[in-house]
Enzyme design. Structure first.
Site, PDB file in Angstrom:
ATOM      1  N   CYS A   1     -13.553 -22.947 -11.220  1.00  0.00           N
ATOM      2  CA  CYS A   1     -13.520 -22.384 -12.569  1.00  0.00           C
ATOM      3  C   CYS A   1     -12.483 -23.132 -13.417  1.00  0.00           C
ATOM      4  CB  CYS A   1     -13.157 -20.907 -12.455  1.00  0.00           C
ATOM      5  SG  CYS A   1     -13.320 -19.984 -13.965  1.00  0.00           S
ATOM      6  N   HIS A   2     -12.832 -23.437 -14.656  1.00  0.00           N
ATOM      7  CA  HIS A   2     -11.898 -24.112 -15.560  1.00  0.00           C
ATOM      8  C   HIS A   2     -10.790 -23.159 -15.997  1.00  0.00           C
ATOM      9  CE1 HIS A   2     -15.410 -26.776 -15.946  1.00  0.00           C
ATOM     10  NE2 HIS A   2     -14.516 -27.706 -16.188  1.00  0.00           N
TER      11      HIS A   2
ATOM     12  N   ILE B   1     -16.781 -15.348 -16.294  1.00  0.00           N
ATOM     13  CA  ILE B   1     -16.068 -15.103 -15.043  1.00  0.00           C
ATOM     14  C   ILE B   1     -14.739 -14.395 -15.316  1.00  0.00           C
ATOM     15  CG2 ILE B   1     -15.094 -16.158 -12.951  1.00  0.00           C
ATOM     16  CD1 ILE B   1     -18.202 -16.199 -13.207  1.00  0.00           C
ATOM     17  N   GLU B   2     -14.105 -14.721 -16.417  1.00  0.00           N
ATOM     18  CA  GLU B   2     -12.862 -14.037 -16.788  1.00  0.00           C
ATOM     19  C   GLU B   2     -13.111 -12.553 -17.051  1.00  0.00           C
ATOM     20  OE1 GLU B   2     -12.110 -18.274 -17.055  1.00  0.00           O
ATOM     21  OE2 GLU B   2     -13.792 -17.046 -17.706  1.00  0.00           O
TER      22      GLU B   2
ATOM     23  N   ASP C   1      -6.552   1.086  -5.467  1.00  0.00           N
ATOM     24  CA  ASP C   1      -5.242   1.004  -4.836  1.00  0.00           C
ATOM     25  C   ASP C   1      -4.357   2.187  -5.222  1.00  0.00           C
ATOM     26  OD1 ASP C   1      -3.130  -0.351  -3.305  1.00  0.00           O
ATOM     27  OD2 ASP C   1      -2.208  -0.647  -5.273  1.00  0.00           O
TER      28      ASP C   1
END
Length: 155
Positions: free
Chosen positions: A74-75, A111-112, A126
């Protein structure tokens, strides 16, 4: 066709040098599903570990900013803005995480946005796992993307 393999099938990062800088956006979404008892315990979006919503939003923003360190090819993209919203669906005992990411660059931010949602959902898990380990993270998906050579997408 653009891919992540060279002519010898070795992994490469796609060359975006010749691409134009354009305004690009992406929106992603995911769900964290609880049983009713656990959901009722976190109804005010607080846990022993702190404010679930605010911490998950910060974690998602951090995740989006670090995407190129997590996804191998990924860039590293300059991000103009990240907006994460977490809403409750009391009928389904679910927290819905939505992330919108913007950039002006040569490649998109899908993707971000997906990473922001994933990290936010993982953070919620969590923070609540002490109540119940059977919390589910589901339906992480791209909702839309705008800009770039491939055009727009809407799910």
């Amino acid at each position: 066709m653009v891919n992540h393999l060279d002519k010898k099938n070795n992994p490469i990062m796609v060359d975006i040098e010749g691409k134009d800088i354009t305004h690009r956006t992406a929106e992603a979404e995911g769900e964290v599903v609880f049983d009713k008892i656990t959901f009722n315990k976190i109804e005010k979006l607080k846990s022993k570990k702190g404010n679930i919503k605010n911490i998950a939003i910060i974690a998602g923003i951090m995740g989006a900013k670090e995407t190129s360190k997590l996804i191998p090819l990924c860039h590293n993209i300059p991000i103009d803005s990240i907006k994460i919203e977490i809403t409750k669906n009391t009928k389904k005992n679910t927290l819905i995480v939505n992330a919108k990411v913007k950039t002006s660059y040569k490649t998109g931010v899908e993707i971000e946005a997906l990473t922001a949602v994933s990290v936010s959902c993982l953070t919620i898990y969590d923070m609540c796992k002490y109540l119940n380990k059977s919390i589910k993270i589901k339906n992480i998906k791209l909702i839309s993307k705008k800009g770039g050579k491939s055009g727009n997408f809407q799910s």
